[in-house]
Design a protein around this motif. Structure first.
Motif, PDB file in Angstrom:
ATOM      1  N   GLU A 144       0.831  -1.209   0.000  1.00  0.00           N
ATOM      2  CA  GLU A 144       0.000   0.000   0.000  1.00  0.00           C
ATOM      3  C   GLU A 144       0.864   1.258   0.000  1.00  0.00           C
ATOM      4  O   GLU A 144       0.547   2.239  -0.682  1.00  0.00           O
ATOM      5  N   GLU A 145       1.967   1.236   0.740  1.00  0.00           N
ATOM      6  CA  GLU A 145       2.872   2.395   0.762  1.00  0.00           C
ATOM      7  C   GLU A 145       3.499   2.617  -0.614  1.00  0.00           C
ATOM      8  O   GLU A 145       3.648   3.761  -1.064  1.00  0.00           O
ATOM      9  N   TYR A 146       3.859   1.512  -1.274  1.00  0.00           N
ATOM     10  CA  TYR A 146       4.450   1.621  -2.611  1.00  0.00           C
ATOM     11  C   TYR A 146       3.438   2.192  -3.601  1.00  0.00           C
ATOM     12  O   TYR A 146       3.778   3.050  -4.429  1.00  0.00           O
ATOM     13  N   TYR A 147       2.208   1.726  -3.508  1.00  0.00           N
ATOM     14  CA  TYR A 147       1.165   2.212  -4.411  1.00  0.00           C
ATOM     15  C   TYR A 147       0.852   3.677  -4.139  1.00  0.00           C
ATOM     16  O   TYR A 147       0.547   4.435  -5.062  1.00  0.00           O
ATOM     17  N   ASP A 148       0.922   4.078  -2.883  1.00  0.00           N
ATOM     18  CA  ASP A 148       0.678   5.477  -2.528  1.00  0.00           C
ATOM     19  C   ASP A 148       1.740   6.378  -3.148  1.00  0.00           C
ATOM     20  O   ASP A 148       1.445   7.464  -3.657  1.00  0.00           O
ATOM     21  N   ALA A 149       2.998   5.908  -3.145  1.00  0.00           N
ATOM     22  CA  ALA A 149       4.101   6.719  -3.676  1.00  0.00           C
ATOM     23  C   ALA A 149       4.177   6.684  -5.198  1.00  0.00           C
ATOM     24  O   ALA A 149       4.796   7.556  -5.804  1.00  0.00           O
ATOM     25  N   ASN A 150       3.551   5.683  -5.823  1.00  0.00           N
ATOM     26  CA  ASN A 150       3.660   5.519  -7.288  1.00  0.00           C
ATOM     27  C   ASN A 150       2.285   5.386  -7.949  1.00  0.00           C
ATOM     28  O   ASN A 150       2.136   4.671  -8.931  1.00  0.00           O
ATOM     29  N   CYS A 151       1.315   6.117  -7.428  1.00  0.00           N
ATOM     30  CA  CYS A 151      -0.076   5.952  -7.867  1.00  0.00           C
ATOM     31  C   CYS A 151      -0.257   6.206  -9.365  1.00  0.00           C
ATOM     32  O   CYS A 151      -0.896   5.419 -10.068  1.00  0.00           O
ATOM     33  N   SER A 152       0.295   7.284  -9.857  1.00  0.00           N
ATOM     34  CA  SER A 152       0.100   7.633 -11.269  1.00  0.00           C
ATOM     35  C   SER A 152       0.765   6.605 -12.182  1.00  0.00           C
ATOM     36  O   SER A 152       0.226   6.248 -13.238  1.00  0.00           O
ATOM     37  N   ILE A 153       1.937   6.100 -11.765  1.00  0.00           N
ATOM     38  CA  ILE A 153       2.642   5.096 -12.567  1.00  0.00           C
ATOM     39  C   ILE A 153       1.845   3.796 -12.597  1.00  0.00           C
ATOM     40  O   ILE A 153       1.758   3.124 -13.631  1.00  0.00           O
ATOM     41  N   ILE A 154       1.236   3.452 -11.459  1.00  0.00           N
ATOM     42  CA  ILE A 154       0.419   2.236 -11.369  1.00  0.00           C
ATOM     43  C   ILE A 154      -0.758   2.323 -12.342  1.00  0.00           C
ATOM     44  O   ILE A 154      -1.073   1.362 -13.058  1.00  0.00           O
ATOM     45  N   LEU A 155      -1.406   3.479 -12.392  1.00  0.00           N
ATOM     46  CA  LEU A 155      -2.552   3.657 -13.299  1.00  0.00           C
ATOM     47  C   LEU A 155      -2.119   3.517 -14.758  1.00  0.00           C
ATOM     48  O   LEU A 155      -2.819   2.896 -15.561  1.00  0.00           O
ATOM     49  N   GLN A 156      -0.973   4.111 -15.106  1.00  0.00           N
ATOM     50  CA  GLN A 156      -0.468   4.016 -16.475  1.00  0.00           C
ATOM     51  C   GLN A 156      -0.160   2.568 -16.855  1.00  0.00           C
ATOM     52  O   GLN A 156      -0.475   2.112 -17.952  1.00  0.00           O
ATOM     53  N   LYS A 157       0.451   1.838 -15.907  1.00  0.00           N
ATOM     54  CA  LYS A 157       0.793   0.434 -16.171  1.00  0.00           C
ATOM     55  C   LYS A 157      -0.463  -0.410 -16.327  1.00  0.00           C
ATOM     56  O   LYS A 157      -0.537  -1.279 -17.213  1.00  0.00           O
ATOM     57  N   ALA A 158      -1.466  -0.156 -15.493  1.00  0.00           N
ATOM     58  CA  ALA A 158      -2.727  -0.901 -15.586  1.00  0.00           C
ATOM     59  C   ALA A 158      -3.421  -0.624 -16.912  1.00  0.00           C
ATOM     60  O   ALA A 158      -3.979  -1.530 -17.537  1.00  0.00           O
ATOM     61  N   LYS A 159      -3.371   0.640 -17.357  1.00  0.00           N
ATOM     62  CA  LYS A 159      -3.978   1.007 -18.647  1.00  0.00           C
ATOM     63  C   LYS A 159      -3.241   0.300 -19.782  1.00  0.00           C
ATOM     64  O   LYS A 159      -3.863  -0.178 -20.746  1.00  0.00           O
TER      65      LYS A 159
END
Length: 242
Positions: free
Chosen positions: A151-166
């Motif tokens: 959860e901490e990693y996702y909090d710090a990299n939220c925008s990157i996570i969304l781009q990767k999921a897309k």
């Protein structure tokens, strides 16, 4: 009416959030070459039991959160010249919580392991795996901290996570994309964007096809005996006049 709709939406968000907070893990098989396939199988089974015991085993093959196990052997001794040889194996079991999609490593734990058995080194290694207790609180702590670190990693990299999921969704990997987004909790700033993306992705996932049960009848060849009626010629004797 607005209050009712708002309550319903909050209810949906809370349900989704609780599901996301309960992340599951897939156990990767150890890839090390200094232990036999039999020992690798024993370790794989033991760790799956640990995950089931802690309600952290992923049943979905598309789950992106995984645990890499490895055993570092620090000492292995076999006594000889006795009636029965005794082998002793000592080492450290290391578990790494990671992401199969982007390779991110979240948390690592090492615990000492030991086993001794009558026979060769292989039996000592198997005993070492057998001695691992599925109820060891160290595993419960490892899972809890791993979820927190994710959860901490996702909090710090939220925008990157969304781009990767897309990107995963654009490649047709819809289920992997959904699993990749599952760690975004309602407390994160990009949760609303994640929620909208999940709805978009889920619309592309084809429904599960329910297959009807097909009964295959086995054809049995039946031998039919054909009765052939023979025509019998009747001979009628007529009196002969002499």
């Amino acid at each position: 009416m607005k209050k009712i709709l708002l309550s319903m939406m909050l209810g949906v968000f809370s349900i989704t959030g609780s599901a996301q907070g309960n992340l599951q893990f897939t156990i990767n098989r150890s890839a090390q070459k200094d232990i036999s396939e039999t020992v690798v199988n024993a370790l794989d089974l033991k760790l799956k039991q640990v995950m089931n015991r802690n309600s952290a085993a992923a049943a979905d093959a598309y789950n992106v959160f995984a645990i890499d196990p490895s055993i570092e052997l620090t000492d292995i001794v076999s006594t000889e010249g006795m009636v029965q040889n005794v082998s002793v194996a000592k080492g450290n079991l290391t578990l790494i919580a990671k992401n199969k999609i982007d390779g991110a490593m979240y948390y690592q734990m090492t615990i000492p392991v030991k086993g001794d058995a009558f026979g060769n080194n292989e039996k000592a290694l198997l005993k070492m795996i057998s001695n691992i207790k599925v109820t060891d609180p160290a595993f419960t702590r490892f899972i809890r901290i791993s979820r927190q670190k994710i959860e901490e990693y996702y909090d710090a990299n939220c925008s990157i996570i969304l781009q990767k999921a897309k990107s995963l969704s654009d490649q047709g990997k819809y289920k992997e994309a959904m699993s990749y987004l599952s760690a975004i909790s309602p407390s994160l700033p990009c949760y609303q964007q994640s929620y909208e993306l999940e709805k978009e992705i889920s619309a592309n996932i084809p429904p599960e096809v329910q297959h009807d049960t097909v009964v295959v009848e086995k054809e049995v060849e039946k031998i039919v005996e054909k009765v052939v009626e023979k025509e019998v010629e009747k001979v009628v004797e007529k009196p002969v006049v002499i």
